[in-house]
Design a protein around this motif. Structure first.
Motif, short mmCIF file in Angstrom:
data_model
loop_
_atom_site.label_atom_id
_atom_site.label_comp_id
_atom_site.label_asym_id
_atom_site.label_seq_id
_atom_site.Cartn_x
_atom_site.Cartn_y
_atom_site.Cartn_z
N THR B 137 0.82 -1.22 0.00
CA THR B 137 0.00 0.00 0.00
C THR B 137 0.86 1.27 0.00
O THR B 137 0.34 2.36 0.17
CB THR B 137 -0.93 0.03 1.23
N LEU B 138 2.16 1.12 -0.19
CA LEU B 138 3.03 2.29 -0.20
C LEU B 138 3.48 2.68 -1.59
O LEU B 138 4.43 3.42 -1.75
CB LEU B 138 4.29 2.00 0.64
N GLU B 139 2.85 2.16 -2.61
CA GLU B 139 3.38 2.38 -3.95
C GLU B 139 2.28 2.58 -4.98
O GLU B 139 1.16 2.11 -4.81
CB GLU B 139 4.22 1.16 -4.36
N SER B 140 2.63 3.31 -6.05
CA SER B 140 1.76 3.45 -7.21
C SER B 140 2.66 3.33 -8.44
O SER B 140 2.90 4.32 -9.13
CB SER B 140 1.07 4.81 -7.23
N THR B 258 13.64 4.35 -6.10
CA THR B 258 14.44 5.55 -5.81
C THR B 258 14.82 5.47 -4.34
O THR B 258 14.02 5.03 -3.52
CB THR B 258 13.60 6.82 -6.07
N ARG B 384 5.93 3.29 7.66
CA ARG B 384 7.32 3.34 7.20
C ARG B 384 8.27 3.48 8.38
O ARG B 384 9.32 2.88 8.42
CB ARG B 384 7.56 4.58 6.30
N PHE B 394 11.45 4.11 -2.48
CA PHE B 394 10.22 4.50 -3.17
C PHE B 394 10.11 3.70 -4.46
O PHE B 394 10.94 3.84 -5.36
CB PHE B 394 10.25 6.01 -3.44
N ARG B 396 9.12 2.70 -8.01
CA ARG B 396 8.75 3.42 -9.22
C ARG B 396 8.13 2.54 -10.30
O ARG B 396 7.27 2.97 -11.04
CB ARG B 396 9.99 4.11 -9.82
#
Lengths: 419, 414
Positions: B137-140, B258, B384, B394, B396
Motif C-alpha cells: 500500500t506504499l506504492e503506485s 528511488t 514506514r 520508493f 517506481r
C-alpha cells in the motif's frame, strides 16, 4: 543531558549559489541581530539588540547563527528558549483528506529508535517542510504514520524524493516534516502522496482512507521567505526556559480548554453536522491562507463516553483510561486508552501498549471517527478490577524541541476500576 | 542524451556514465578510454541450459560470496514481427553470435532474455507469469508492459554497450560477426535501464546532490552495506522451474526504486541503519561492522531473529528489513529469492533496480509483502517509520518476466 540549538541556515559546499544569510558570519549575525532587536518587545526577549550584536550561545561550528538553548532540560515536556516561525500555505484537498502545508527554516529535531532520541541537525539552506493531514469530513487530524511520500520539483525536474517523518511539536501538534535542502531561489512544487492507512479504523472511519491520494502545492523560496522565517523567531525570557510546560498551539489553534468539552471530539461532530469541510469551530482550528488548519489536540478526559478508570502518567505522557460498554467500536466491553502529551493533548502515536490483570493482551492502535486516536482492546471489567498498562515501546514519532526528553523512559501504570 | 565529460569524472565514473548514456557514440568513447580492453571470446556450446546459471562463473569476495558483474543494462524490447520458424531462428542466431563474441564469464558477457505477459497476450498464448501489479500500500508504480527484456551484465562497460548495439546491427561485437540481429523482430522499448555494483562504486557518486559525502568509501551498495550474502541467496536450483514448458527456466521480477540517501546517512546514525537494515539485535550486539564485513557470508537473521520480528516491533520500536524478509524463508531455511540487484543513477537520482529470480512470481510477492511489514505497522512501528528501510525507498516500476531455459529463449509460445 542534551542541549539543543537550531541552525537557521548553513552553508553547503556544493551549492554554487550565493548564500543569502549564509555568506559568512558577519551577514548571519547581522541578520540575526537585526531580527532580535527589531521587535522591541524587550521584556520577552533574551537576545541581543541591534546596538550590541552579541551572538547567542554558540553550540555548533562554522558560520551558522545559533539559537539559544536549554542546557539541562528536564526528562519531561519543557518550554524551549525560542519559538520558530511558520509560513502557512493554503490547505489542499485530496480525496477524503485535507493537507495543510507549512514552512519553517531548517531546524533540529530528534528521531526516536526504541527508547533513544537521536538528534538530527539541519544540513543546509532550504526549508523545514511540514504538513498536517486531516479528515475533511470531521476536521480531525489523522495522527498516524500514513507512509506519506513527497516529491519536490523545480522547473519540472525532481529535486527531492522522501518520506517526511511523523513528528510532534508543541506548537504544530502531530504532523509530517523534514528539512529539505534547496539549491537556490525559485518556485518549488511539492507533490504529497498519501498512502492507504492500515491502522485499525472504526466508526465512520471504517473502510475509509484506503486509496492513494495526491495533493500538490507550491511555494516560493527566496531571500524574503528566509528572512521572514528567521526574523520572526520568538525568543523567550531565560527565566522561562526549561519550565515544565508547553508552548501554546500555534496561532491560538486550540485545544478547547480544560473545562470545556470542545476540541476535536465535539468539534468533529459539529463538522459532521455542517457537512462542509471548510467550516470549523473557532476553538479547534485556525484560518490560514484560504483553508482551516486544525490542531491535533485530543478531547479532555471528561469528554469521552464510558466510565473513567484513571488518568495515570508515565514518562510525562498522560493516559486517559476509560471502560466503554455501550459505545462503538466494541459494544460489550472495551478498554479505551488515549495517550497524549501533557498541556496540549497531542496524540502519542505509534507506541506499543499492552495490558495485564483483569483484561490481558496487546492494545490496538485505532482511529475512530468519534473517539479519535486511541489504543483499545475488547474485554470486561468489573468494579474493583485492576489492570496494569505497560508501554512496550514508547511513541516512535520524531520530536521537535521541548518533546525530545519526554515519552522515552515509560514505567508501567496500574489503574483500578472504581466501585 | 549527451555524453559525459571525461575531464570532470574519474575513469570508473566516466565509464559508468557512458553505459548509462548508451548508443554508438558512448561505445566509441568507451573504446577510446584508456585501460585494458581485451575481452575473451566465447563458445555457445559452453553455456549451460539455464540462462540464469551465473553463479558458477561469478567471482567470489574474500568470504566466498558470489559477486555480481560490475555493469548492467536492462534492455526493453517491443516485438515487431510475427513468430515464425524464421524469426525464431533469427533471434537465436543473434544471441548465439553474442555468445561466440564474448566468453561466458564476467570478463565477457552474462545475459538473460525474458518475456512479459504482454508478449504472451500479443502472441496469443497463456502467460506463464502474471501481469505486474501493486504489491504494497506504499506504492503506485508504473509497469513494464513492453514485450521482452535482455539483461546484459559484464565487468567490462564496453561489453554491455557493445552487445546492446550489436543486437541492433550497429556494431560488430568484440571483432566478431553477428550472423543475425534483432532488426525486423524487436525494436527498442522504454525504459532503458542501467546500473553498477562493486566496492567503492556508490561512493564515487557523491557529486550527485542526492548522494551524501558520508556514504562509506568501500560500500558496494548505495545503502552502505554489503548485500547478497551467500546464505541469504536462494541457490539457483531453488529458483529453477521444475516442470512444464519452461522447466529449467526461472522468473524475474524487476522493481525499480528511488532511494533517499541524505536521510539515511545524514539523519540516521550507524546504529539506526544497522537496526533498520538487519535487525535491532544486530545493532545492539554490533554484529555488522561498518559496511557488513563482519557478517562474512550470513546476515544471521534467519530463525530466531526473524521470529522475533513482531516482538521487536512492540518492545524495541524498530525492526530490520532483512529480519522481516527472512520470515518468508522455506521450511529448511533456504531463501526463495536469488537477488541480482544493482545500483543505478538513471534519471539523475540514486536508486536500485531490484532484480530477483524466483521459481514463481508469487514467491517474490510473498517475500516483498513480508518486507513491507504491513502486519506490524501500528504495532510499535509505523507504516514506514522504524519499519525496516521503508522510510528511504520508493517503488517506481515493476515488471514480471519468464526466463525460459536457453533452448526455448527465442520467441517462446508454448
Amino acid at each position: 543531558m542534551t542541549s539543543n540549538e537550531d541552525t537557521t541556515v548553513h552553508e553547503r559546499n556544493r551549492l554554487p549559489r550565493r548564500q543569502i544569510l549564509a555568506g559568512g558570519s558577519a551577514t548571519l549575525l547581522t541578520a540575526l541581530a537585526g531580527c532580535l532587536g527589531s521587535d522591541g518587545d524587550g521584556d520577552n526577549k533574551s537576545g541581543p539588540d541591534e546596538s550590541t550584536p552579541t551572538p547567542p550561545p554558540v553550540a555548533d561550528t562554522d558560520s551558522s547563527p545559533q539559537i539559544p538553548e536549554v542546557s539541562d532540560p528536564p526528562e519531561a515536556v519543557y518550554r524551549p528558549a525560542h519559538m520558530a516561525d511558520m509560513n502557512h500555505l493554503g490547505a489542499v484537498e485530496a480525496g477524503p483528506y485535507m493537507v495543510s502545508p507549512m514552512l519553517s527554516y531548517p531546524h533540529s529535531f530528534w528521531l526516536v529508535t526504541g527508547s533513544k532520541a537521536e538528534r538530527v541537525r539541519p544540513q543546509g539552506p532550504g526549508v523545514h517542510l511540514m504538513f498536517s493531514v486531516w479528515d475533511r469530513q470531521t476536521g480531525t487530524v489523522l495522527p498516524v504514520d500514513v507512509g506519506a511520500q513527497t516529491q519536490v520539483r523545480r522547473d519540472g525536474e525532481i529535486v527531492d524524493t522522501r518520506s517526511p517523518w511523523p513528528m510532534i511539536s508543541q506548537t504544530m501538534g502531530f504532523h509530517f516534516g523534514d528539512n529539505i535542502s534547496l539549491a537556490g531561489p525559485g518556485t518549488y512544487t511539492v507533490e504529497v502522496q498519501l498512502n492507504p492507512i492500515t491502522v485499525r479504523r472504526t466508526g465512520e472511519f471504517a473502510n475509509t482512507f484506503e486509496t492513494t491520494q495526491t495533493a500538490t502545492f507550491e511555494f516560493e523560496f527566496d531571500e524574503e521567505l528566509q528572512e521572514q522565517l528567521v526574523n520572526n523567531i520568538t525568543y523567550f525570557d531565560k527565566k522561562q526556559w526549561g519550565k515544565q510546560e508547553a508552548l501554546e498551539p500555534m496561532g491560538g489553534m486550540s485545544m478547547g480548554g480544560d473545562e470545556s468539552t470542545q476540541g476535536t471530539y465535539e468539534g468533529g461532530s459539529d463538522m459532521n453536522d455542517g457537512g462542509d469541510g471548510s467550516k470549523m469551530d473557532d476553538d479547534s482550528g485556525m484560518e490560514m491562507g484560504g483553508g482551516m488548519m486544525p490542531y491535533s489536540s485530543l478531547p479532555a478526559a471528561n469528554s469521552y463516553p464510558g466510565q473513567a478508570v484513571g488518568e495515570p502518567t508515565s514518562g510525562d505522557a498522560s493516559f486517559v483510561v476509560r471502560y466503554l460498554t455501550d459505545t462503538a467500536p466494541v459494544e460489550d466491553g472495551y478498554l479505551f486508552v488515549s495517550a497524549r502529551t501533557p498541556y496540549n493533548r497531542v496524540p502519542l502515536a505509534d507506541m506499543a501498549l499492552s495490558v495485564t490483570g483483569a483484561v490481558e493482551g496487546e492494545l490496538v492502535q485505532t482511529l475512530d471517527s468519534n473517539l479519535g486516536h486511541h489504543y483499545g482492546l475488547a474485554g470486561s471489567l468489573a468494579p474493583g478490577d485492576t489492570v496494569e498498562l505497560t508501554v512496550d515501546s514508547p511513541p516512535q514519532v520524531a520530536r521537535h524541541v521541548g518533546y525530545e526528553t519526554a515519552f522515552l523512559e515509560m514505567e508501567s501504570m496500574t489503574v483500578e476500576v472504581s466501585e | 542524451m549527451g555524453l559525459p565529460d571525461p575531464s570532470t569524472l574519474s575513469r570508473r565514473d566516466y565509464l559508468r556514465a557512458l553505459v548509462a548514456a548508451g548508443g554508438t557514440a558512448a561505445l566509441a568513447a568507451c573504446v577510446d578510454a584508456p585501460g585494458d580492453t581485451s575481452v575473451p571470446a566465447g563458445d555457445p556450446t559452453e553455456r549451460p541450459p539455464r540462462q540464469h546459471a551465473w553463479n558458477g562463473v561469478l567471482r567470489a569476495d574474500d568470504d566466498g560470496n558470489p559477486q555480481s558483474p560490475e555493469h548492467h543494462v536492462l534492455l526493453a524490447l517491443e516485438l515487431s514481427a510475427t513468430i515464425t520458424q524464421e524469426t525464431r531462428e533469427q533471434v537465436e542466431m543473434a544471441l548465439r553470435s553474442l555468445e561466440s563474441a564474448y566468453a561466458y564469464d564476467p570478463a565477457g558477457l552474462l545475459f538473460t532474455v525474458g518475456y512479459t505477459s504482454s508478449y504472451f497476450e500479443r502472441v496469443g498464448s497463456d502467460s506463464p507469469v502474471p501481469e505486474p501489479e501493486t504489491m504494497t500500500t506504499l506504492e503506485s508504480p508504473e509497469f513494464d508492459d513492453f514485450d521482452a527484456i535482455v539483461h546484459l551484465a559484464s565487468d567490462n562497460p564496453e561489453v554491455v554497450l557493445e552487445a546492446e548495439e550489436a543486437l541492433f546491427g550497429e556494431v560488430s561485437p568484440n571483432g566478431a560477426k553477428m550472423d543475425a540481429t534483432f532488426e525486423g523482430v524487436f525494436e527498442r522499448g522504454e525504459p532503458r535501464r542501467t546500473g553498477f555494483i562493486g566496492p567503492g562504486l556508490p561512493a564515487e557518486h557523491t557529486d550527485m546532490p542526492e548522494v551524501p559525502d558520508s556514504i562509506p568509501e568501500d560500500a558496494p551498495f548505495f545503502m552502505g552495506f554489503r548485500s547478497g550474502f551467500a546464505e541469504s541467496q536462494a541457490p539457483e536450483s531453488r529458483v529453477t522451474i521444475q516442470e512444464g514448458p519452461y522447466s529449467g527456466g526461472t522468473t524475474t521480477h524487476i522493481e525499480s526504486l528511488t532511494l533517499q540517501l541524505e536521510t539515511w546517512f545524514e539523519q540516521d546514525n550507524h546504529f539506526q541503519r544497522v537496526a533498520k537494515l538487519f535487525s535491532p539485535e544486530h545493532a545492539m550486539d554490533e554484529r555488522v561492522g561498518e559496511i557488513g564485513k563482519k557478517l562474512e557470508r550470513e546476515t544471521g537473521v534467519a530463525g530466531e531473529i526473524a521470529e522475533r520480528t513482531e516482538q521487536d516491533a512492540r518492545e524495541l520500536g524498530t525492526v530490520g528489513h532483512a529480519q522481516k524478509a527472512a520470515r518468508e524463508r522455506d521450511e529448511d531455511g533456504a531463501p526463495p529469492l536469488l537477488r541480482r540487484d544493482f545500483n543505478t543513477t538513471d534519471n539523475g537520482t540514486p536508486g536500485v533496480h531490484f532484480l530477483a529470480h524466483q521459481r514463481r512470481i508469487a514467491d517474490f510477492a510473498r517475500v516483498r509483502q513480508a518486507m513491507a511489514g504491513e502486519d506490524i505497522a501500528g504495532e510499535g512501528v509505523g507504516k514506514r517509520l522504524n519499519n525496516g528501510i521503508l522510510q528511504y525507498v520508493f517503488v517506481r516500476r515493476r515488471g514480471n518476466f519468464i526466463i525460459p531455459p536457453r533452448d526455448n529463449r527465442a520467441l517462446p509460445a508454448d
